[in-house]
Motif scaffolding. Structure first.
Motif, PDB file in Angstrom:
ATOM      1  N   GLY A  27       0.815  -1.208   0.000  1.00  0.00           N
ATOM      2  CA  GLY A  27       0.000   0.000   0.000  1.00  0.00           C
ATOM      3  C   GLY A  27       0.846   1.254   0.000  1.00  0.00           C
ATOM      4  O   GLY A  27       2.064   1.214  -0.236  1.00  0.00           O
ATOM      5  N   ILE A  28       0.193   2.377   0.314  1.00  0.00           N
ATOM      6  CA  ILE A  28       0.847   3.681   0.216  1.00  0.00           C
ATOM      7  C   ILE A  28       0.826   4.437   1.538  1.00  0.00           C
ATOM      8  O   ILE A  28       1.059   5.650   1.563  1.00  0.00           O
ATOM      9  N   TYR A  29       0.567   3.742   2.642  1.00  0.00           N
ATOM     10  CA  TYR A  29       0.463   4.448   3.920  1.00  0.00           C
ATOM     11  C   TYR A  29       1.757   5.182   4.250  1.00  0.00           C
ATOM     12  O   TYR A  29       1.736   6.345   4.690  1.00  0.00           O
ATOM     13  N   HIS A  30       2.905   4.541   4.038  1.00  0.00           N
ATOM     14  CA  HIS A  30       4.187   5.188   4.330  1.00  0.00           C
ATOM     15  C   HIS A  30       4.431   6.376   3.407  1.00  0.00           C
ATOM     16  O   HIS A  30       5.028   7.375   3.818  1.00  0.00           O
ATOM     17  N   ALA A  31       3.964   6.275   2.147  1.00  0.00           N
ATOM     18  CA  ALA A  31       4.125   7.398   1.216  1.00  0.00           C
ATOM     19  C   ALA A  31       3.190   8.553   1.567  1.00  0.00           C
ATOM     20  O   ALA A  31       3.556   9.725   1.422  1.00  0.00           O
ATOM     21  N   LEU A  32       1.985   8.223   2.030  1.00  0.00           N
ATOM     22  CA  LEU A  32       1.061   9.277   2.465  1.00  0.00           C
ATOM     23  C   LEU A  32       1.626  10.049   3.652  1.00  0.00           C
ATOM     24  O   LEU A  32       1.594  11.294   3.675  1.00  0.00           O
ATOM     25  N   ILE A  33       2.155   9.313   4.640  1.00  0.00           N
ATOM     26  CA  ILE A  33       2.742   9.965   5.803  1.00  0.00           C
ATOM     27  C   ILE A  33       3.895  10.868   5.374  1.00  0.00           C
ATOM     28  O   ILE A  33       4.021  12.020   5.816  1.00  0.00           O
ATOM     29  N   GLY A  34       4.762  10.357   4.511  1.00  0.00           N
ATOM     30  CA  GLY A  34       5.899  11.148   4.058  1.00  0.00           C
ATOM     31  C   GLY A  34       5.481  12.400   3.306  1.00  0.00           C
ATOM     32  O   GLY A  34       6.022  13.487   3.544  1.00  0.00           O
ATOM     33  N   THR A  35       4.520  12.272   2.403  1.00  0.00           N
ATOM     34  CA  THR A  35       4.071  13.426   1.638  1.00  0.00           C
ATOM     35  C   THR A  35       3.457  14.489   2.541  1.00  0.00           C
ATOM     36  O   THR A  35       3.762  15.687   2.413  1.00  0.00           O
TER      37      THR A  35
END
Length: 358
Positions: free
Chosen positions: A135-143
């Motif tokens: 998924g993209i949870y880590h990318a969402l947090i980073g963004t």
């Protein structure tokens, strides 16, 4: 008494076609557009043109030509020129909207199958790039963290710079600041990334982190905030400032209590648009943040992921159907995020805009 005949002087006669000349019906443009599309598609089929873009361009040219010739025949050349200009505006609008709609629809089609609760709440840690899941949870947090830090840096500096240019700026220093703001507006994102990489990471010795990417994003965001805030402050009537000065209010307090609150709607809109502009940047994040497949909630320590870099990695490096699907899902979330920021900016602008009668 004999009836006297009166003759109209030559200089009093109407020039050209009278204003009461024949007019095309209101449905004529729609009919011409439909006929042009049908004719353009027919020409494309008969000519063996496989690209629908070529069909559309032929239809647009036919629409302009038929509209002008028909209006010149019925209404006169003056009205025909007006209809030609109007038709060109509509054609340009349609040519601009169609790619945007096509991109949005295609992204929704490709990404809707992937975006779900699991996709939004899981990272790529322990997930094979060649397999499903992740998924993209880590990318969402980073963004979110990188954009928030960039906004906290750029928004106050941009606001204060705009206040200086509008309220205090005189002479060479103000001209120099304006010049460099204009230059920074056109600086490519890769240049901002190289600058932070050279200064922050190589010269000062800091490691790759989300904060490094935020510094580069702040450089890209700052001139947008300065320009938008400057224009909003210029729209504040001078009468408000003069009335405040007449009451003995100091200039700094007038700016703080009168000028900025009056322009706060436009200022907030400019900041939101600047945030939307940096959210999709990839090059500086790729150089400075370095990416990670795990969740890193600390933007000041270690590599961190972001949505633009996640999309690039999944599409270019994974290079399989699962990677493509995850990339399109992340792209759909990113577009929704940017669209939401633009809608918020429009809502704030409408909410804070002056109302008639107030």
């Amino acid at each position: 008494m004999s009836a006297a005949t009166t003759s109209v002087p030559a200089d009093a006669r109407p020039l050209g076609r009278p204003l009461t000349a024949n007019r095309l019906p209101k449905w004529a443009p729609a009919a011409v557009a439909a006929g042009s599309i049908a004719l353009g598609c027919g020409i494309g089929v008969l000519g063996g043109l496989e690209s629908h873009i070529q069909w559309g361009l032929i239809s647009a040219v036919l629409f302009l030509a038929i509209s002008y010739l028909l209006a010149a025949r019925v209404e006169g050349r003056r009205q025909a020129k007006d209809r030609l200009a109007t038709s060109m505006v509509w054609v340009a609008f349609i040519l601009a909207v169609i790619p945007l709609l096509a991109l949005t629809i295609y992204t929704i089609q490709q990404g809707a199958e992937v975006v779900n609760g699991n996709f939004l709440t899981h990272s790529m840690k322990g997930v094979l790039n060649s397999g499903p899941g992740g998924g993209i949870y880590h990318a969402l947090i980073g963004t979110l963290e990188q954009v928030l830090l960039a906004s906290l840096i750029a928004a106050p500096i941009g606001l204060l710079t705009a206040v200086y240019l509008v309220e205090y700026g005189r002479g060479r220093l103000a001209k120099a600041v304006t010049f460099f703001v204009d230059v920074m507006t056109g600086v490519p994102s890769i240049v901002a990334g190289l600058f932070i990489l050279s200064l922050w990471n190589l010269a000062l010795g800091f490691n790759y982190s989300g904060f490094s990417g935020s510094l580069a994003l702040a450089i890209l965001m700052m001139p947008v905030v300065v320009r938008s805030t400057e224009e909003m402050l210029k729209l504040v009537p001078n009468e408000l400032r003069e009335a405040s000065y007449a009451l003995g209010v100091p200039k700094w307090k007038t700016i703080l209590r009168i000028v900025i609150p009056t322009a706060i709607g436009g200022i907030t809109t400019g900041v939101m648009l600047a945030v939307a502009r940096i959210t999709g940047e990839t090059a500086p994040v790729l150089m400075l943040v370095f990416g990670a497949d795990y969740i890193n909630n600390n933007p000041f320590d270690g590599p961190q992921q972001s949505l633009p870099m996640y999309i690039w990695q999944q599409y270019a490096m994974v290079n399989n159907d699962y990677g493509y699907a995850r990339a399109w899902g992340a792209a759909l979330v990113l577009i929704a995020f940017v669209m939401g920021l633009n809608l918020i900016a429009r809502g704030i602008a409408r909410w804070r805009s002056p109302k008639a009668g107030h």
